[in-house]
Design a protein around this motif. Structure first.
Motif, PDB file in Angstrom:
ATOM      1  N   VAL A  83      57.204  -5.048  14.482  1.00 20.78           N
ATOM      2  CA  VAL A  83      57.529  -6.063  13.480  1.00 20.78           C
ATOM      3  C   VAL A  83      56.280  -6.550  12.744  1.00 20.78           C
ATOM      4  O   VAL A  83      56.302  -6.753  11.525  1.00 20.78           O
ATOM      5  N   ALA A  84      55.185  -6.748  13.459  1.00 17.69           N
ATOM      6  CA  ALA A  84      53.958  -7.223  12.818  1.00 17.69           C
ATOM      7  C   ALA A  84      53.447  -6.207  11.802  1.00 17.69           C
ATOM      8  O   ALA A  84      53.007  -6.580  10.710  1.00 17.69           O
ATOM      9  N   ALA A  85      53.507  -4.928  12.142  1.00 17.14           N
ATOM     10  CA  ALA A  85      53.064  -3.896  11.196  1.00 17.14           C
ATOM     11  C   ALA A  85      53.983  -3.840   9.984  1.00 17.14           C
ATOM     12  O   ALA A  85      53.533  -3.576   8.865  1.00 17.14           O
ATOM     13  N   MET A  86      55.280  -4.086  10.193  1.00 16.48           N
ATOM     14  CA  MET A  86      56.203  -4.179   9.058  1.00 16.48           C
ATOM     15  C   MET A  86      55.778  -5.316   8.130  1.00 16.48           C
ATOM     16  O   MET A  86      55.789  -5.175   6.896  1.00 16.48           O
ATOM     17  N   ALA A  87      55.395  -6.444   8.733  1.00 19.67           N
ATOM     18  CA  ALA A  87      54.969  -7.589   7.937  1.00 19.67           C
ATOM     19  C   ALA A  87      53.720  -7.266   7.121  1.00 19.67           C
ATOM     20  O   ALA A  87      53.620  -7.621   5.941  1.00 19.67           O
ATOM     21  N   TRP A  88      52.758  -6.587   7.746  1.00 20.69           N
ATOM     22  CA  TRP A  88      51.540  -6.226   7.020  1.00 20.69           C
ATOM     23  C   TRP A  88      51.852  -5.308   5.837  1.00 20.69           C
ATOM     24  O   TRP A  88      51.273  -5.455   4.757  1.00 20.69           O
ATOM     25  N   ALA A  89      52.756  -4.366   6.024  1.00 17.94           N
ATOM     26  CA  ALA A  89      53.113  -3.472   4.927  1.00 17.94           C
ATOM     27  C   ALA A  89      53.752  -4.249   3.781  1.00 17.94           C
ATOM     28  O   ALA A  89      53.447  -4.016   2.604  1.00 17.94           O
ATOM     29  N   LEU A  90      54.648  -5.183   4.123  1.00 11.79           N
ATOM     30  CA  LEU A  90      55.283  -5.995   3.088  1.00 11.79           C
ATOM     31  C   LEU A  90      54.264  -6.885   2.385  1.00 11.79           C
ATOM     32  O   LEU A  90      54.355  -7.117   1.171  1.00 11.79           O
ATOM     33  N   TRP A  91      53.286  -7.392   3.143  1.00 14.75           N
ATOM     34  CA  TRP A  91      52.205  -8.168   2.516  1.00 14.75           C
ATOM     35  C   TRP A  91      51.474  -7.324   1.481  1.00 14.75           C
ATOM     36  O   TRP A  91      51.196  -7.772   0.367  1.00 14.75           O
ATOM     37  N   SER A  92      51.144  -6.084   1.843  1.00 10.98           N
ATOM     38  CA  SER A  92      50.451  -5.196   0.914  1.00 10.98           C
ATOM     39  C   SER A  92      51.306  -4.943  -0.327  1.00 10.98           C
ATOM     40  O   SER A  92      50.817  -4.988  -1.455  1.00 10.98           O
ATOM     41  N   GLY A  93      52.600  -4.697  -0.095  1.00 10.89           N
ATOM     42  CA  GLY A  93      53.494  -4.459  -1.226  1.00 10.89           C
ATOM     43  C   GLY A  93      53.628  -5.676  -2.118  1.00 10.89           C
ATOM     44  O   GLY A  93      53.660  -5.558  -3.352  1.00 10.89           O
ATOM     45  N   GLY A  94      53.691  -6.874  -1.511  1.00 11.18           N
ATOM     46  CA  GLY A  94      53.789  -8.087  -2.308  1.00 11.18           C
ATOM     47  C   GLY A  94      52.524  -8.364  -3.105  1.00 11.18           C
ATOM     48  O   GLY A  94      52.583  -8.811  -4.253  1.00 11.18           O
ATOM     49  N   THR A  95      51.381  -8.067  -2.501  1.00 13.55           N
ATOM     50  CA  THR A  95      50.111  -8.249  -3.203  1.00 13.55           C
ATOM     51  C   THR A  95      50.012  -7.287  -4.379  1.00 13.55           C
ATOM     52  O   THR A  95      49.546  -7.654  -5.469  1.00 13.55           O
ATOM     53  N   LEU A  96      50.457  -6.061  -4.171  1.00 15.64           N
ATOM     54  CA  LEU A  96      50.468  -5.087  -5.267  1.00 15.64           C
ATOM     55  C   LEU A  96      51.406  -5.543  -6.375  1.00 15.64           C
ATOM     56  O   LEU A  96      51.081  -5.420  -7.563  1.00 15.64           O
ATOM     57  N   ALA A  97      52.571  -6.062  -6.000  1.00 15.63           N
ATOM     58  CA  ALA A  97      53.526  -6.528  -7.005  1.00 15.63           C
ATOM     59  C   ALA A  97      52.915  -7.633  -7.862  1.00 15.63           C
ATOM     60  O   ALA A  97      53.080  -7.655  -9.087  1.00 15.63           O
ATOM     61  N   ARG A  98      52.206  -8.563  -7.230  1.00 14.69           N
ATOM     62  CA  ARG A  98      51.548  -9.617  -7.999  1.00 14.69           C
ATOM     63  C   ARG A  98      50.498  -9.027  -8.933  1.00 14.69           C
ATOM     64  O   ARG A  98      50.385  -9.420 -10.091  1.00 14.69           O
TER      65      ARG A  98
END
Length: 395
Positions: A83-98
């Motif tokens: 789950v934590a690694a899933m969160a990190w991936a989503l963080w990266s994706g959200g940062t890219l989206a911004r």
């Protein structure tokens, strides 16, 4: 008080990488380890090495590659039940989206990342995700909604002695103060950030702080040469680490400094250079700010006034469309500065309304910090929230 800065996004076998590692080196090491993990079926390691690959691509301005990499990292983490690694991936994706100007998607992904970070017991990714939400609101100009969150995250970072996150929060608060006209407070905050970053050997954070100081020194003090010197020092770090985005913003700020000094031809050259750099990396905010500076410089150099008016009107519409409130206000000020009549702006959309999820900027008060879990939690059941996660990564 603060130890040496570290990069928590470099995980698994890549923890030996430094926060100051060249992005080309990070990409090479991450890609090699990712291939090894994929060959051996190590989903967890693939997720974590894939995160480093995604972040290297993003910071190098390679948008398509970064998009593929964070989604692959998420899928590998889900297959591993991490789950934590899933969160990190989503963080990266959200940062890219911004970075790409896709603010509704950034709100959604970063909100999901914060939730999974808390569920998985990873207080670092939770903090980074909340910081990402705060930065998204700040970039859009929704200072009232995210100012308190910046302050709370700063307090958390100071309490833990996390230099890199402390520097980030100080710089964010400083930027809001500077944009609100409080130059003295902004200078003090940027100066503190620069000193902490230098002591913690955080070259990226130090470069951004120097850029902020240069802006204040130019706008408040009119000290053009000192401002240019600070930007030159910051540029050395950007080039050493191959920080494409930070370098482009450095060039744009150099254009600002030269414009304020009345050196319009030099400013035009820098704005043109920055514009090309932002376009190459698909960064709409930097592109818009460079276009604004270039338009103003061309007008000062004798360009036909009707062309200036048309360009500023088009830029205002574009900024309204993508939700950059503060940048839209900058266009309005430019129209006033140049004596150009502008149509009344449309009512801006608050950053807190730019997401289809319940998460809003005004509701982003961090919950009490959870104790780290002894082991990653099992993968969540396929609820509606997980369905949203899967929709976000296209699978």
């Amino acid at each position: 008080m603060y130890g040496k800065a570290f990069a928590p996004e470099y995980q698994g076998a890549l923890t030996t990488l430094s926060v100051n590692s060249s992005l080309e080196d990070v990409l090479a090491a991450g890609t090699e380890r990712l291939r090894e993990a994929e060959r051996s079926g190590e989903h967890g390691e693939a997720a974590r090495s894939g995160l480093a690959v995604a972040e290297a691509h993003r910071r190098l301005g390679q948008v398509r590659e970064a998009d593929r990499a964070w989604k692959a990292s998420y899928r590998a983490a889900r297959d591993a039940g991490d789950v934590a690694a899933m969160a990190w991936a989503l963080w990266s994706g959200g940062t890219l989206a911004r970075q790409r100007g896709a603010f509704p998607l950034a709100w959604r992904l970063l909100g999901l990342a914060a939730e999974l970070g808390e569920r998985g017991g990873d207080i670092v990714v939770r903090g980074y995700s909340l910081a990402g939400l705060a930065e998204t609101g700040r970039i859009q100009g929704d200072y009232e909604a995210v100012g308190r969150l910046h302050e709370q995250l700063l307090a958390e970072a100071r309490r833990r002695g996390e230099a890199r996150h402390t520097v980030w929060a100080l710089e964010g608060i400083a930027q809001m103060r500077r944009n609100s006209g409080d130059h003295d407070t902004a200078y003090a905050l940027f100066d503190e950030a620069a000193r902490i970053a230098e002591g913690a050997e955080d070259r990226r954070g130090h470069a951004w702080a120097l850029r902020g100081l240069a802006d204040i020194v130019s706008a408040r003090d009119g000290d053009t040469e000192r401002a240019l010197g600070l930007l030159t020092e910051a540029e050395e770090s950007c080039r050493a680490m191959n920080l494409s985005g930070a370098l482009a913003y450095n060039h744009k700020m150099r254009g600002n400094v030269l414009y304020r000094a009345g050196r319009y031809r030099e400013a035009r050259q820098l704005y043109t250079q920055a514009l090309g750099e932002f376009r190459a990396m698909g960064e709409p905010r930097g592109e818009a700010l460079s276009r604004l500076g270039l338009t103003k410089s061309l007008d000062r150099l004798g360009r036909e006034r009707g062309e200036t008016a048309a360009d500023l009107a088009a830029l205002a519409r574009e900024l309204e469309r993508i939700g950059l409130r503060h940048a839209r206000e900058m266009v309005a000020r430019a129209q006033t500065e140049l004596g150009i009549e502008a149509a009344p702006p449309e009512k801006p959309t608050p950053a807190s309304d730019l997401t289809s999820t319940p998460t809003s900027a005004s509701a982003l008060t961090p919950a009490p910090t959870p104790a780290p879990a002894p082991a990653p939690a099992p993968a969540p059941a396929p609820t509606a929230r997980v369905s949203a996660e899967r929709a976000a990564v296209g699978r």
